[in-house]
Motif scaffolding. Structure first.
Motif, PDB file in Angstrom:
ATOM      1  N   THR A 143       0.836  -1.207   0.000  1.00  0.00           N
ATOM      2  CA  THR A 143       0.000   0.000   0.000  1.00  0.00           C
ATOM      3  C   THR A 143       0.870   1.257   0.000  1.00  0.00           C
ATOM      4  OG1 THR A 143      -1.794  -1.126   1.148  1.00  0.00           O
ATOM      5  CG2 THR A 143      -1.783   1.273   1.229  1.00  0.00           C
ATOM      6  N   LEU A 144       1.840   1.309   0.907  1.00  0.00           N
ATOM      7  CA  LEU A 144       2.703   2.492   0.965  1.00  0.00           C
ATOM      8  C   LEU A 144       3.614   2.579  -0.259  1.00  0.00           C
ATOM      9  CD1 LEU A 144       3.682   2.608   4.753  1.00  0.00           C
ATOM     10  CD2 LEU A 144       2.070   4.068   3.514  1.00  0.00           C
ATOM     11  N   ALA A 145       4.049   1.437  -0.767  1.00  0.00           N
ATOM     12  CA  ALA A 145       4.881   1.461  -1.967  1.00  0.00           C
ATOM     13  C   ALA A 145       4.089   1.984  -3.164  1.00  0.00           C
ATOM     14  CB  ALA A 145       5.425   0.062  -2.259  1.00  0.00           C
ATOM     15  N   THR A 146       2.809   1.605  -3.255  1.00  0.00           N
ATOM     16  CA  THR A 146       1.962   2.129  -4.321  1.00  0.00           C
ATOM     17  C   THR A 146       1.722   3.623  -4.139  1.00  0.00           C
ATOM     18  OG1 THR A 146       0.849  -0.019  -4.472  1.00  0.00           O
ATOM     19  CG2 THR A 146      -0.242   1.853  -5.511  1.00  0.00           C
ATOM     20  N   ALA A 147       1.543   4.048  -2.887  1.00  0.00           N
ATOM     21  CA  ALA A 147       1.402   5.480  -2.623  1.00  0.00           C
ATOM     22  C   ALA A 147       2.651   6.246  -3.066  1.00  0.00           C
ATOM     23  CB  ALA A 147       1.137   5.711  -1.138  1.00  0.00           C
ATOM     24  N   ALA A 148       3.810   5.598  -2.984  1.00  0.00           N
ATOM     25  CA  ALA A 148       5.049   6.241  -3.431  1.00  0.00           C
ATOM     26  C   ALA A 148       5.022   6.499  -4.932  1.00  0.00           C
ATOM     27  CB  ALA A 148       6.253   5.380  -3.062  1.00  0.00           C
ATOM     28  N   THR A 149       4.329   5.656  -5.707  1.00  0.00           N
ATOM     29  CA  THR A 149       4.221   5.924  -7.145  1.00  0.00           C
ATOM     30  C   THR A 149       3.389   7.180  -7.397  1.00  0.00           C
ATOM     31  OG1 THR A 149       2.230   4.551  -7.468  1.00  0.00           O
ATOM     32  CG2 THR A 149       4.373   3.456  -7.627  1.00  0.00           C
ATOM     33  N   ALA A 150       2.370   7.415  -6.554  1.00  0.00           N
ATOM     34  CA  ALA A 150       1.578   8.645  -6.687  1.00  0.00           C
ATOM     35  C   ALA A 150       2.429   9.868  -6.367  1.00  0.00           C
ATOM     36  CB  ALA A 150       0.353   8.588  -5.763  1.00  0.00           C
ATOM     37  N   VAL A 151       3.286   9.766  -5.364  1.00  0.00           N
ATOM     38  CA  VAL A 151       4.191  10.868  -5.014  1.00  0.00           C
ATOM     39  C   VAL A 151       5.154  11.139  -6.170  1.00  0.00           C
ATOM     40  CG1 VAL A 151       6.019  11.601  -3.439  1.00  0.00           C
ATOM     41  CG2 VAL A 151       3.995  10.422  -2.536  1.00  0.00           C
ATOM     42  N   THR A 152       5.634  10.064  -6.802  1.00  0.00           N
ATOM     43  CA  THR A 152       6.530  10.226  -7.956  1.00  0.00           C
ATOM     44  C   THR A 152       5.826  10.954  -9.098  1.00  0.00           C
ATOM     45  OG1 THR A 152       7.630   8.150  -7.356  1.00  0.00           O
ATOM     46  CG2 THR A 152       8.054   9.010  -9.562  1.00  0.00           C
ATOM     47  N   ALA A 153       4.548  10.616  -9.325  1.00  0.00           N
ATOM     48  CA  ALA A 153       3.778  11.305 -10.370  1.00  0.00           C
ATOM     49  C   ALA A 153       3.666  12.798 -10.077  1.00  0.00           C
ATOM     50  CB  ALA A 153       2.394  10.681 -10.503  1.00  0.00           C
ATOM     51  N   LEU A 154       3.420  13.134  -8.821  1.00  0.00           N
ATOM     52  CA  LEU A 154       3.339  14.552  -8.445  1.00  0.00           C
ATOM     53  C   LEU A 154       4.685  15.245  -8.592  1.00  0.00           C
ATOM     54  CD1 LEU A 154       1.011  14.424  -5.305  1.00  0.00           C
ATOM     55  CD2 LEU A 154       0.439  15.236  -7.601  1.00  0.00           C
TER      56      LEU A 154
END
Length: 407
Positions: free
Chosen positions: A377-388
């Protein structure tokens, strides 16, 4: 009866658009699109054959991964040398030869009787596919000039058609014949495409034939702008491949069965194919910067939505997420020619594709390590941070683009 002056007739002949001149860009786009579909299909049909090879040669997962990596490694690693070679040899010739080499690699794979022979065949086929992305993109760019962003989106979309059709065709062929005969049949298709490229595709020209006068200041601005574009492309590929790494596990944790997960992935990929097609045209009209901000911001928001929503609503938003995840790439490819001088277009595309393909290979490993440490879950959230994180890079790119300066 009045006789028209010969000068008027001469002028009318020279100013009226020639049918051949009007059809050349379309022929280039059609030829490169078919070629793109073939090569992307060649790349992904390996996934269908891996279980077959495992059973026949008693291979472990590690060796299977190495064999898959031989193809993609040769394809990615040779793109920059191919881009340099295109500055001296017509791109059409290199495309046809590369497609022929990719097909011959699969001929050798079908005839091979050992793991070593099969590995060498995959290496050869991957080397042939290294010509496709940089040279075909540059050919479409030169054929359409300033109006190339939309056609590049269509060209980019054509690769997804190949990914959808050739692996499925291989799976069906394996039901009625051996994998060796199936590979020989698929290789024959590649040889026919190479012949069509040689006979029907308009000449692309050599890189040095398209030189233009570039001031030192303009060249420096182009290099700086291309660096930002490459950084955006690398991060965009990392977001896409990182999210795909964890999506099956997220769906499983939400209670999805294997068939449901398969349907969900198909919906994501359908949205991705549509995004490549639509965002290429959107970038031509709204501009690169606005489109990148829209797609990356939208991807980040939808990734968070997939994490937070129950199973059914999460699956419903996946097609739109696919549009956002894949749409950026078409806009970025279409921007490469604007940031490079005409005689270096192939080299620029080669560098760009090498960076994005390399990122797609490395990112799942890095996000996987993060997943081991923090959970999916947190690793996937990190992909959202990368997109931002791409959004400020897009703003830094803006001064180097004509639409960015107007924004």
């Amino acid at each position: 009866m009045a006789i028209l002056p010969s000068s008027f007739l001469s002028q009318s002949r020279t100013t009226a658009p020639d049918e051949e001149t009007l059809n050349k860009p379309r022929r280039t786009l059609a030829a490169t699109g078919i070629n793109h579909a073939l090569h992307d299909g060649y790349t992904d049909l390996i996934y269908v054959l891996l279980p077959v090879w495992q059973a026949e040669f008693a291979l472990g997962y590690g060796l299977l991964a190495v064999m898959r990596g031989l193809y993609s490694g040769a394809m990615a690693g040779l793109q920059i040398p191919v881009g340099r070679l295109a500055e001296r040899i017509d791109g059409k010739t290199l495309l046809a030869l590369g497609t022929m080499l990719a097909a011959l690699g699969y001929v050798l794979a079908g005839l091979s009787g050992s793991v070593a022979g099969l590995s060498l065949a995959l290496l050869i086929s991957g080397a042939g596919s290294s010509t496709q992305h940089p040279l075909a993109s540059a050919a479409v760019s030169r054929a359409y000039g300033k109006a190339a962003r939309g056609p590049l989106g269509i060209y980019n979309f054509s690769g997804d058609l190949g990914k959808a059709t050739l692996p499925a065709l291989m799976a069906m062929l394996l039901v009625i014949m051996s994998w060796r005969h199936a590979l020989l049949l698929v290789a024959l298709v590649g040889l026919l495409v190479a012949l069509c490229l040689a006979l029907l595709m308009p000449a692309v020209g050599k890189g040095f034939a398209h030189k233009s006068t570039v001031t030192t200041q303009g060249a420096q601005a182009g290099r700086g702008g291309f660096s930002w574009l490459l950084a955006i492309g690398i991060l965009d590929s990392a977001v896409r491949m990182g999210f795909l790494t964890f999506l099956p596990f997220l769906l499983r944790d939400k209670g999805a069965s294997l068939p449901t997960s398969g349907v969900a992935l198909a919906m994501l990929f359908i949205g991705g194919a549509a995004g490549k097609f639509a965002c290429g045209w959107l970038g031509a009209r709204a501009g690169t910067i606005r489109t990148v901000l829209l797609t990356e911001g939208g991807a980040a928001a939808l990734i968070v939505a997939v994490l937070a929503l129950p199973l059914v609503p999460a699956i419903i938003v996946l097609p739109l997420l696919g549009v956002m995840l894949n749409g950026t790439s078409s806009v970025l490819y279409g921007t490469v020619p604007e940031l490079t001088s005409p005689h270096r277009t192939e080299r620029a595309f080669a560098l760009f594709y090498t960076g994005t393909i390399g990122s797609g290979a490395i990112a799942p490993v890095l996000y996987g390590l993060l997943g081991d440490a923090l959970g999916p879950t947190l690793a996937t959230a990190a992909t959202a941070v990368t997109a931002l994180a791409i959004c400020p890079l897009a703003l830094l790119l803006a001064p180097h683009l004509s639409d960015g300066r107007r924004a």
